[in-house]
Design a protein around this motif. Structure first.
Motif, PDB file in Angstrom:
ATOM      1  N   LYS A  46       6.528   8.950   7.952  1.00 37.42           N
ATOM      2  CA  LYS A  46       6.866   8.095   9.083  1.00 37.42           C
ATOM      3  C   LYS A  46       6.436   6.663   8.791  1.00 37.42           C
ATOM      4  N   ASP A  47       7.151   5.747   9.393  1.00 38.77           N
ATOM      5  CA  ASP A  47       6.852   4.325   9.226  1.00 38.77           C
ATOM      6  C   ASP A  47       5.413   4.032   9.642  1.00 38.77           C
ATOM      7  N   GLY A  48       4.692   3.314   8.784  1.00 39.44           N
ATOM      8  CA  GLY A  48       3.335   2.899   9.102  1.00 39.44           C
ATOM      9  C   GLY A  48       2.261   3.892   8.753  1.00 39.44           C
ATOM     10  N   VAL A  49       2.633   5.102   8.344  1.00 39.79           N
ATOM     11  CA  VAL A  49       1.641   6.109   7.976  1.00 39.79           C
ATOM     12  C   VAL A  49       1.016   5.744   6.629  1.00 39.79           C
ATOM     13  N   LYS A  50      -0.294   5.903   6.526  1.00 37.99           N
ATOM     14  CA  LYS A  50      -1.005   5.606   5.288  1.00 37.99           C
ATOM     15  C   LYS A  50      -1.395   6.901   4.582  1.00 37.99           C
ATOM     16  N   ILE A  51      -1.355   6.849   3.250  1.00 36.09           N
ATOM     17  CA  ILE A  51      -1.751   8.003   2.443  1.00 36.09           C
ATOM     18  C   ILE A  51      -2.692   7.507   1.346  1.00 36.09           C
ATOM     19  N   LYS A  52      -3.375   8.462   0.716  1.00 36.56           N
ATOM     20  CA  LYS A  52      -4.234   8.148  -0.419  1.00 36.56           C
ATOM     21  C   LYS A  52      -3.567   8.651  -1.688  1.00 36.56           C
ATOM     22  N   ALA A  53      -3.408   7.755  -2.655  1.00 33.47           N
ATOM     23  CA  ALA A  53      -2.909   8.108  -3.980  1.00 33.47           C
ATOM     24  C   ALA A  53      -3.997   7.717  -4.966  1.00 33.47           C
ATOM     25  N   GLY A  54      -4.824   8.684  -5.351  1.00 33.09           N
ATOM     26  CA  GLY A  54      -5.991   8.345  -6.154  1.00 33.09           C
ATOM     27  C   GLY A  54      -6.938   7.484  -5.337  1.00 33.09           C
ATOM     28  N   GLU A  55      -7.273   6.312  -5.888  1.00 30.95           N
ATOM     29  CA  GLU A  55      -8.169   5.389  -5.189  1.00 30.95           C
ATOM     30  C   GLU A  55      -7.409   4.414  -4.292  1.00 30.95           C
ATOM     31  N   GLN A  56      -6.088   4.460  -4.310  1.00 30.56           N
ATOM     32  CA  GLN A  56      -5.287   3.528  -3.530  1.00 30.56           C
ATOM     33  C   GLN A  56      -4.987   4.076  -2.137  1.00 30.56           C
ATOM     34  N   GLU A  57      -5.031   3.207  -1.147  1.00 33.47           N
ATOM     35  CA  GLU A  57      -4.514   3.521   0.173  1.00 33.47           C
ATOM     36  C   GLU A  57      -3.191   2.786   0.331  1.00 33.47           C
ATOM     37  N   LEU A  58      -2.138   3.542   0.565  1.00 37.12           N
ATOM     38  CA  LEU A  58      -0.791   2.987   0.579  1.00 37.12           C
ATOM     39  C   LEU A  58      -0.089   3.340   1.875  1.00 37.12           C
ATOM     40  N   MET A  59       0.844   2.474   2.269  1.00 34.15           N
ATOM     41  CA  MET A  59       1.556   2.669   3.532  1.00 34.15           C
ATOM     42  C   MET A  59       3.046   2.882   3.277  1.00 34.15           C
ATOM     43  N   TRP A  60       3.643   3.715   4.130  1.00 34.16           N
ATOM     44  CA  TRP A  60       5.089   3.888   4.137  1.00 34.16           C
ATOM     45  C   TRP A  60       5.737   2.833   5.037  1.00 34.16           C
ATOM     46  N   HIS A  61       6.893   2.323   4.599  1.00 34.55           N
ATOM     47  CA  HIS A  61       7.624   1.303   5.357  1.00 34.55           C
ATOM     48  C   HIS A  61       9.071   1.771   5.537  1.00 34.55           C
ATOM     49  N   ALA A  62       9.539   1.819   6.797  1.00 32.40           N
ATOM     50  CA  ALA A  62      10.919   2.178   7.103  1.00 32.40           C
ATOM     51  C   ALA A  62      11.749   0.905   7.141  1.00 32.40           C
ATOM     52  N   LEU A  63      12.670   0.780   6.183  1.00 32.11           N
ATOM     53  CA  LEU A  63      13.377  -0.479   6.008  1.00 32.11           C
ATOM     54  C   LEU A  63      14.871  -0.261   5.763  1.00 32.11           C
ATOM     55  N   ASP A  64      15.655  -1.248   6.179  1.00 34.77           N
ATOM     56  CA  ASP A  64      17.066  -1.316   5.818  1.00 34.77           C
ATOM     57  C   ASP A  64      17.241  -2.406   4.771  1.00 34.77           C
ATOM     58  N   SER A  65      17.869  -2.052   3.668  1.00 34.21           N
ATOM     59  CA  SER A  65      18.184  -3.049   2.656  1.00 34.21           C
ATOM     60  C   SER A  65      19.369  -3.885   3.117  1.00 34.21           C
ATOM     61  N   THR A  66      19.305  -5.176   2.916  1.00 29.44           N
ATOM     62  CA  THR A  66      20.417  -6.034   3.327  1.00 29.44           C
ATOM     63  C   THR A  66      21.540  -6.044   2.290  1.00 29.44           C
ATOM     64  N   GLY A  67      21.278  -5.534   1.099  1.00 30.91           N
ATOM     65  CA  GLY A  67      22.304  -5.402   0.072  1.00 30.91           C
ATOM     66  C   GLY A  67      22.565  -3.937  -0.229  1.00 30.91           C
ATOM     67  N   PHE A  68      23.543  -3.669  -1.057  1.00 33.52           N
ATOM     68  CA  PHE A  68      23.836  -2.278  -1.404  1.00 33.52           C
ATOM     69  C   PHE A  68      22.732  -1.688  -2.271  1.00 33.52           C
ATOM     70  N   ASN A  69      22.000  -2.562  -2.964  1.00 28.39           N
ATOM     71  CA  ASN A  69      20.901  -2.112  -3.819  1.00 28.39           C
ATOM     72  C   ASN A  69      19.561  -2.412  -3.150  1.00 28.39           C
ATOM     73  N   VAL A  70      18.624  -1.499  -3.338  1.00 19.02           N
ATOM     74  CA  VAL A  70      17.293  -1.615  -2.738  1.00 19.02           C
ATOM     75  C   VAL A  70      16.390  -2.314  -3.752  1.00 19.02           C
ATOM     76  N   LYS A  71      15.949  -3.519  -3.428  1.00 15.76           N
ATOM     77  CA  LYS A  71      15.206  -4.352  -4.370  1.00 15.76           C
ATOM     78  C   LYS A  71      13.709  -4.013  -4.302  1.00 15.76           C
ATOM     79  N   LEU A  72      13.293  -3.091  -5.151  1.00 16.29           N
ATOM     80  CA  LEU A  72      11.908  -2.631  -5.137  1.00 16.29           C
ATOM     81  C   LEU A  72      10.929  -3.728  -5.535  1.00 16.29           C
ATOM     82  N   PHE A  73      11.305  -4.544  -6.488  1.00 17.10           N
ATOM     83  CA  PHE A  73      10.425  -5.649  -6.872  1.00 17.10           C
ATOM     84  C   PHE A  73      10.173  -6.554  -5.674  1.00 17.10           C
ATOM     85  N   ARG A  74      11.227  -6.884  -4.931  1.00 16.78           N
ATOM     86  CA  ARG A  74      11.089  -7.760  -3.760  1.00 16.78           C
ATOM     87  C   ARG A  74      10.302  -7.080  -2.646  1.00 16.78           C
TER      88      ARG A  74
END
Length: 232
Positions: free
Chosen positions: A91-119
């Motif tokens: 779910k959007d905003g949920v945080k998880i632990k990946a090793g020592e990292q705390e990371l969050m999920w983001h629910a997003l719509d890409s404005t282009g046909f391709n999802v720009k992961l770097f951006r």
């Protein structure tokens, strides 16, 4: 502006980004993403899925993309980094632990046909190189669609799953182009279908595009993308 080092150039880091000092301007996901809404979303005019739950990048340092052999990518992208990695619908905003990292999920719509992961990573002021991205989306189909194919393009290397089964893998470093790799014939269930993807990137940009095509090679567009974890 900061001087651009030879090592950074050799690693393929875009000069326009290297030239920006950290405090030059606030980072933002605009104009590449907008927040996902509650209403189901149709694919774009060419059938590409633009709504995704994206996990902030998992650190996996690689100084070069030449290591992205079949065995390396498979071992790295099928390893478990966080609980319920291959089953949870986040779910959007949920945080998880990946090793020592705390990371969050983001629910997003890409404005282009391709999802720009770097951006995505850059806009959140996260690590942009030497990382693994996880993406999840839910497709609701009004009918069972047999002999469909998942068509994927990626800048980097990746593996993609449909309803828990591996559908597409793209090994070695590559530049993204639409329909670069197409799955074997598969079935989209009537109702909910869960797509998961893992993308690994060393130096350089990273993005992906994904759509489903029918047995005639035409994009499937009468499906809807929803991030409701209950599948309603």
């Amino acid at each position: 502006m900061k001087p651009i080092g030879k090592l950074a150039i050799l690693m393929g880091i875009p000069a326009v980004l290297l030239s920006q000092a950290p405090g030059d301007a606030p980072r933002t996901l605009t104009p590449y993403f907008t927040p996902a809404t509650q209403a189901p979303k149709a694919p774009d005019a060419d059938g590409f899925l633009q709504r995704w739950l994206l996990l902030e990048p998992i650190n996996k340092p690689n100084r070069t993309n030449t290591v992205f052999t079949d065995s390396y990518v498979r071992n790295v992208l099928t390893a478990e980094y966080f609980p319920d990695q291959f089953t949870v619908i986040p779910k959007d905003g949920v945080k998880i632990k990946a090793g020592e990292q705390e990371l969050m999920w983001h629910a997003l719509d890409s404005t282009g046909f391709n999802v720009k992961l770097f951006r995505f990573a850059y806009g959140l002021n996260k690590t942009t190189y030497g990382v693994i991205f996880w993406a999840v989306t839910v497709v609701d189909s009004p009918r069972e669609i047999q002999n469909a194919r998942m068509a994927v393009g990626v800048n980097g290397a990746s593996i993609w799953w449909l309803n828990g089964k591996e559908a597409v893998d793209l090994f070695t470093d590559r530049r993204m182009k639409m329909d670069d790799c197409v799955s074997k014939r598969l079935t989209l269930n009537k109702g909910r279908n869960v797509i998961r993807g893992a993308v690994i990137n060393g130096p350089g940009l990273s993005d992906f595009c994904l759509r489903f095509i029918d047995e005639n090679g035409e994009p499937i567009k009468d499906i809807r993308i929803s991030l409701d974890s209950e599948g309603k």
